[in-house]
Design a protein around this motif. Sequence first.
Motif, PDB file in Angstrom:
ATOM      1  N   THR A  22       0.868  -1.016  -0.249  1.00  0.00           N
ATOM      2  CA  THR A  22       0.235  -0.144   0.210  1.00  0.00           C
ATOM      3  C   THR A  22       1.223   1.102  -0.047  1.00  0.00           C
ATOM      4  OG1 THR A  22      -1.904  -0.754   1.005  1.00  0.00           O
ATOM      5  CG2 THR A  22      -1.499   0.881   1.420  1.00  0.00           C
ATOM      6  N   ALA A  23       1.784   1.327   0.984  1.00  0.00           N
ATOM      7  CA  ALA A  23       2.627   2.447   1.187  1.00  0.00           C
ATOM      8  C   ALA A  23       3.379   2.368  -0.758  1.00  0.00           C
ATOM      9  CB  ALA A  23       4.121   1.952   1.942  1.00  0.00           C
ATOM     10  N   VAL A  24       3.843   0.764  -0.841  1.00  0.00           N
ATOM     11  CA  VAL A  24       4.763   1.723  -2.570  1.00  0.00           C
ATOM     12  C   VAL A  24       3.140   2.583  -3.499  1.00  0.00           C
ATOM     13  CG1 VAL A  24       5.453   0.727  -4.765  1.00  0.00           C
ATOM     14  CG2 VAL A  24       6.963  -0.078  -2.253  1.00  0.00           C
ATOM     15  N   LEU A  25       2.092   1.965  -3.583  1.00  0.00           N
ATOM     16  CA  LEU A  25       1.614   2.547  -4.416  1.00  0.00           C
ATOM     17  C   LEU A  25       1.318   3.720  -4.068  1.00  0.00           C
ATOM     18  CD1 LEU A  25      -1.135  -1.113  -4.462  1.00  0.00           C
ATOM     19  CD2 LEU A  25       0.322   0.469  -6.364  1.00  0.00           C
ATOM     20  N   ALA A  26       1.740   4.397  -2.985  1.00  0.00           N
ATOM     21  CA  ALA A  26       0.750   5.773  -2.454  1.00  0.00           C
ATOM     22  C   ALA A  26       1.866   6.615  -2.615  1.00  0.00           C
ATOM     23  CB  ALA A  26       0.931   5.310  -0.920  1.00  0.00           C
ATOM     24  N   VAL A  27       3.321   6.182  -2.690  1.00  0.00           N
ATOM     25  CA  VAL A  27       4.619   6.929  -2.947  1.00  0.00           C
ATOM     26  C   VAL A  27       4.247   6.937  -4.470  1.00  0.00           C
ATOM     27  CG1 VAL A  27       6.857   6.713  -3.079  1.00  0.00           C
ATOM     28  CG2 VAL A  27       5.529   6.305  -1.103  1.00  0.00           C
ATOM     29  N   LEU A  28       4.439   5.769  -5.124  1.00  0.00           N
ATOM     30  CA  LEU A  28       3.973   5.787  -6.563  1.00  0.00           C
ATOM     31  C   LEU A  28       2.659   6.852  -7.254  1.00  0.00           C
ATOM     32  CD1 LEU A  28       5.168   4.594  -9.595  1.00  0.00           C
ATOM     33  CD2 LEU A  28       3.763   2.211  -8.957  1.00  0.00           C
ATOM     34  N   THR A 139      -2.396   9.327   3.722  1.00  0.00           N
ATOM     35  CA  THR A 139      -1.400  10.247   4.752  1.00  0.00           C
ATOM     36  C   THR A 139       0.224  10.171   3.434  1.00  0.00           C
ATOM     37  OG1 THR A 139      -1.554   9.325   6.884  1.00  0.00           O
ATOM     38  CG2 THR A 139       0.604  10.369   6.557  1.00  0.00           C
ATOM     39  N   LEU A 140       0.758   8.844   2.895  1.00  0.00           N
ATOM     40  CA  LEU A 140       1.578   9.289   2.206  1.00  0.00           C
ATOM     41  C   LEU A 140       1.300  10.012   1.003  1.00  0.00           C
ATOM     42  CD1 LEU A 140       3.168   5.792   2.941  1.00  0.00           C
ATOM     43  CD2 LEU A 140       4.092   7.538   3.425  1.00  0.00           C
ATOM     44  N   VAL A 141      -0.051   9.452  -0.282  1.00  0.00           N
ATOM     45  CA  VAL A 141       0.650  10.253  -1.269  1.00  0.00           C
ATOM     46  C   VAL A 141      -0.380  12.134  -1.040  1.00  0.00           C
ATOM     47  CG1 VAL A 141      -1.545  11.315  -2.824  1.00  0.00           C
ATOM     48  CG2 VAL A 141      -1.115   8.734  -2.379  1.00  0.00           C
ATOM     49  N   PRO A 142      -0.339  12.828  -0.312  1.00  0.00           N
ATOM     50  CA  PRO A 142      -0.380  13.701  -0.093  1.00  0.00           C
ATOM     51  C   PRO A 142       1.577  14.205   0.579  1.00  0.00           C
ATOM     52  CG  PRO A 142      -2.266  13.140   1.253  1.00  0.00           C
ATOM     53  CD  PRO A 142      -1.046  12.003   0.191  1.00  0.00           C
ATOM     54  N   ALA A 143       2.116  13.513   1.280  1.00  0.00           N
ATOM     55  CA  ALA A 143       3.269  13.131   1.604  1.00  0.00           C
ATOM     56  C   ALA A 143       4.066  13.697   0.513  1.00  0.00           C
ATOM     57  CB  ALA A 143       3.320  12.429   2.698  1.00  0.00           C
TER      58      ALA A 143
END
Length: 590
Positions: A22-28, A139-143
């Motif tokens: 999920t974190a990889v997808l958000a950052v990507l 959280t990670l997409v906005p960051a």
Amino acid sequence: MIRRLFRLWPHPGLLVRLWLLTAVLAVLQGLLLGLLVPVLRALLRPEPDIAAASPWLAAGAAGLIAYGVLSALAPPIGYAACIELAVQLRHRLMRHVTTLPLGWFSTERKGRFVRTATSVSRDLAQLTYVIGAPAITGTLVPATIAAVVLAVDWRVAVPLLVTLPVALAALARAKRTVAEVSADMEVAGNEIAGRAIEFGQAQPVLRAAGRAATGTARMRGALAEHRTRYRRGLRRMLGPDLAYSGVVAAGFVAALVTGVRALLDGTLPPADAVALLVLAVRYLEPLGGMIDHAAGLGAMQYLAERAEKVLRTPALPSAPRPVRGLAHAGVEFRQVAYFYGDAADGAAGRTPALRDVSFDCPPGSTTALVGPSGSGKTTVTRLIARFFDADAGQVRVGGTDVREYDHGVLLSEIAIVFQDVYLFDTTIEENVRIAHPDATDAELRDAARAARLDEVVERLPDGWRTRVGEAGAQLSGGERQRVSIARAVLKRARIVLIDEAASALDPENERAVGAAVTALARDPGRTVIVIAHRPATLDAADRVVALDAGRVTETGTPDELRRTGGGFARLYDQYERTRGWHITATFPEG
């Protein structure tokens, strides 16, 4: 929250993989949106430069393919994680509950544990995917977007970077409020559930009273209380929800105003301004949507706390080198004290059950415990079986403190006949064989005769194969007691504890159960301790220990105590007189 979940699941492999994915997808996702900056810089020139945009477009295409593949992998991993995590938590709860003192299992705690091991475990595992994954994305997409904006223009990035931690703090407040409201609603929900069960069970009484449609006053009151708590909860959650939405909106407006001003004064190129505007909108969308998950995050916190509360319950302490055999079947109490309540409250804040209790039960003897309700008789038997430990003094079995034994070995030498008998929804034979599964048919039938259970089996059409129903509902109270006594006989334990098995029975069953208890007491190989009220049971005892308000008031043989004229003598004479009571009826002439 993440640390708490990791404490609940010692082996959260699938959960870690799910969250990493999920974190990889958000950052990507954030990086793919960031490609707008170089692409628009190349295309929004007076003369568009396709060659300069091509590498970035190719990178975007490759990123989209990777994003699509990883997105397809996420649901199967998520659902597998839900199943595995629920199973893991249930197994851990089950393993832990087998180490708890048997005295922990009150009716309320048993109900709470059942709900924790079933619905709480399931819901918590599901929320780790249904709510946990969107929370990571939100959280990670906005960051990531804020980091991209910072690389383009720090002035526009500052409002976004400031907004993120402030918004998360506001979300944490909303989550705490939801958790508190959930706990409040749980109380009202449990009350409604109890009243609904009562409503169904009491239909004959309610219909006779003309209240079948409206229910009892307690049920109506529970429904009204639930409505009151629900409205109060909505009002409490409204403030944190609006505060969160206001923080996110303020951050977006601040970034927008900053970008427009920079564009107007010529310090921000139009291509960058367009890209940053799109990024700011995409920043707002997932972060603003996080408030929709506040209820789920609060529920996760509440459910995790409920599971942790069970797992934090101290296990029954075990000796470093447990004793694995009884030297003899004698029982001794040496200045024993026990208090009900939380040990953290101290003796002053707890209810005394036993104080300075001392007596001996020699091997092979039968000891009757007598005294008024609440005098501590049942607590004595529970301490012998080590349902819980004494707060002071020693309880010795076979000359050794019960805390020094391997608990399984100790219980293998003790048979207990409870006042409230629980039978499993299976046959009579299987319920008796629980005590000794390898017993022969002859041993089974000998135990049935000793317990007067053979009389019950003979008159049932299916005999030993008669199913007893849930909790033994197909049998009468006396018949259930006979099954329980047959278990005790078949177990061949050297110590038998009996909690007044003949109370509240009809005369026929009382005589049969009393005779079975007397037969148990006559076996010289057993030490029997019985909570007794009936003269027949008292006459079979070698010794009597009289208790009152948690203290020993008299000890001796039944004959000795009857001659002293003390409390036991008065109690015995009272029971003797009641045996001669008869109900007579007179009818008017004519």
